[in-house]
Design a protein around this motif. Structure first.
Motif, short mmCIF file in Angstrom:
data_model
loop_
_atom_site.label_atom_id
_atom_site.label_comp_id
_atom_site.label_asym_id
_atom_site.label_seq_id
_atom_site.Cartn_x
_atom_site.Cartn_y
_atom_site.Cartn_z
N GLU A 94 20.09 7.72 1.38
CA GLU A 94 21.21 7.08 0.70
C GLU A 94 21.92 8.05 -0.26
N GLU A 95 21.17 8.96 -0.87
CA GLU A 95 21.79 9.94 -1.76
C GLU A 95 22.66 10.91 -0.96
N ILE A 96 22.20 11.33 0.21
CA ILE A 96 23.01 12.19 1.06
C ILE A 96 24.28 11.46 1.49
N LYS A 97 24.15 10.18 1.80
CA LYS A 97 25.33 9.37 2.16
C LYS A 97 26.29 9.28 0.97
N ARG A 98 25.76 8.98 -0.20
CA ARG A 98 26.61 8.79 -1.39
C ARG A 98 27.42 10.04 -1.70
N VAL A 99 26.72 11.16 -1.81
CA VAL A 99 27.40 12.37 -2.25
C VAL A 99 28.34 12.90 -1.17
N SER A 100 27.98 12.73 0.09
CA SER A 100 28.86 13.18 1.17
C SER A 100 30.14 12.37 1.19
N GLU A 101 30.02 11.05 1.12
CA GLU A 101 31.19 10.19 1.25
C GLU A 101 32.05 10.19 -0.01
N LYS A 102 31.46 10.54 -1.14
CA LYS A 102 32.26 10.68 -2.36
C LYS A 102 33.32 11.75 -2.20
N HIS A 103 33.01 12.78 -1.44
CA HIS A 103 33.92 13.92 -1.34
C HIS A 103 34.73 13.94 -0.04
N ILE A 104 34.68 12.86 0.72
CA ILE A 104 35.50 12.79 1.94
C ILE A 104 36.96 12.54 1.57
N THR A 105 37.85 13.29 2.18
CA THR A 105 39.27 12.97 2.21
C THR A 105 39.59 12.56 3.64
#
Length: 385
Positions: free
Chosen positions: A303-314
């Motif tokens: 879930e942390e990998i999901k959170r931080v990855s999707e936070k920075h998606i444009t």
């Protein structure tokens, strides 16, 4: 899709995708987090004007140094509103004007992409009807063995029934924002990626399992230009044979800038995440990510990998003629689900300014058979598969 037949056919002599440039040891994670946070937004954006459109390919040759500079600084450049790249002919003129040198996809033999225009080194993106409801998570076009230096993604036709936005994220920003405890743990333990599942019936005798494994290792695995180990039941599923890449670091220094980046395809490949979002691939194509010792990541870590990855998606709503230039060592890309028909394409590029990194390998024709077989199978699947 009309190609310029006066230009040379690139298909027969395409360079092999270059070997991955690994430089991961001794990274100061605290310093990497600080330096990554201060980098420019990814992607940079260049909008066409009536003047730049009137110049055609000359605009890109005249502005080559500035565009390549922005690509180096931001990790990606979104070229918007250019008429030139609405067709294959102009798209090739664009990348040649920028001095980019085409190569094979690092996964050419896997069949995940087929050529849209082989003579122009242009692959079709994942537009297959059977995969339109499959969410493609963030990843670099990379394996432990091979990694393209750059990419140019082009939109020829946006999704007719909505969706299909192109996803881009800065690997340096992801690293800078990740929970430091997990970042240290995964850097120290490294990762291994499982790329395929082959399931035997439960209770299959050991001698048959071993025989099947030997056949796969001898006849199938060598067709994929990857360093794979065939391992039974790494995920605990009885009778499951998994093709697992060799151990690698999830953090790597950029070959040119030396900036440490999150260089890991976990957001795309983690089975935990795939099972909780739209996924249209059959079991044989399901992937997973383990620690380097084949230990599993727990739910909180996923879930942390999901959170931080999707936070920075444009998420980019690309229009016909738009191109996204990507530094494949710096930025990760993906694609949202879509409805109707969609046609995007991509070319991969080697190191145009470093002959040693580029290497001298040219196209390996033996890879083509499996590529065409897998693509024929995927095209055969019904649209609502």
């Amino acid at each position: 899709m009309k190609s310029d037949t006066t230009k040379p056919d690139l298909g027969d002599n395409l360079l092999e995708c270059p070997l991955t440039r690994w430089d991961w040891e001794g990274i100061d994670l605290d310093e990497a987090r600080k330096s990554g946070a201060s980098l420019p937004h990814c992607p940079a954006e260049i909008r066409a004007t009536s003047t730049s459109n009137s110049l055609g390919a000359t605009y890109f040759s005249d502005n080559r140094d500035e565009i390549r500079k922005q690509l180096k600084e931001s990790g990606a450049v979104w070229l918007r509103g250019f008429d030139l790249m609405k067709g294959v002919k102009g798209y090739r003129e664009m990348y040649e004007s920028l001095g980019l040198l085409p190569c094979l996809d690092p996964l050419h033999s896997s069949g995940l992409r087929k050529f849209a225009s082989e003579r122009d080194a242009l692959y079709e993106e994942v537009n297959k009807p059977s995969l339109r409801q499959h969410y493609i998570g963030l990843h670099s076009e990379s394996t432990t063995k091979r990694t393209a230096a750059y990419a140019a993604f082009v939109c020829f036709k946006k999704a007719t029934e909505g969706g299909g936005r192109f996803l881009i994220a800065d690997g340096a920003k992801i690293l800078s924002d990740m929970d430091p405890v997990l970042l240290k743990k995964i850097y120290e333990r490294q990762v291994r990626i499982s790329v395929s599942n082959l399931d035997l019936p439960g209770g299959t005798p050991g001698i048959l399992k071993e025989g099947f494994k030997n056949v796969v290792e001898a006849a199938v695995a060598p067709k994929f230009d990857m360093d794979l180990e065939m391992i039974y039941e790494s995920d605990g599923k009885p009778g499951r044979l998994q093709a697992i890449e060799s151990r690698e670091s999830p953090i790597n220094r950029h070959p040119v800038t030396k900036q440490p980046v999150w260089f890991c395809n976990a957001h795309n490949h983690l089975r935990y995440l795939r099972d909780r979002r739209p996924c249209g691939v059959p079991e044989v194509g399901m992937t997973d990510v383990f620690f380097g010792d084949l230990g599993s990541l727990n739910a909180e870590e996923c879930e942390e990998i999901k959170r931080v990855s999707e936070k920075h998606i444009t998420a980019l709503p690309m229009e016909p003629g738009d191109v996204l230039l990507v530094d494949n060592y710096r930025a990760l890309h993906g694609r949202d689900v879509f409805g109707g028909d969609r046609f995007h394409a991509v070319s991969w590029f080697s190191w145009d300014d470093n002959a040693e990194w580029r290497g001298e390998e040219s196209r390996m024709r033996e890879k083509d058979g499996l590529n065409k077989f897998v693509n024929k199978y995927m095209d055969w699947l019904p649209k609502d598969f």
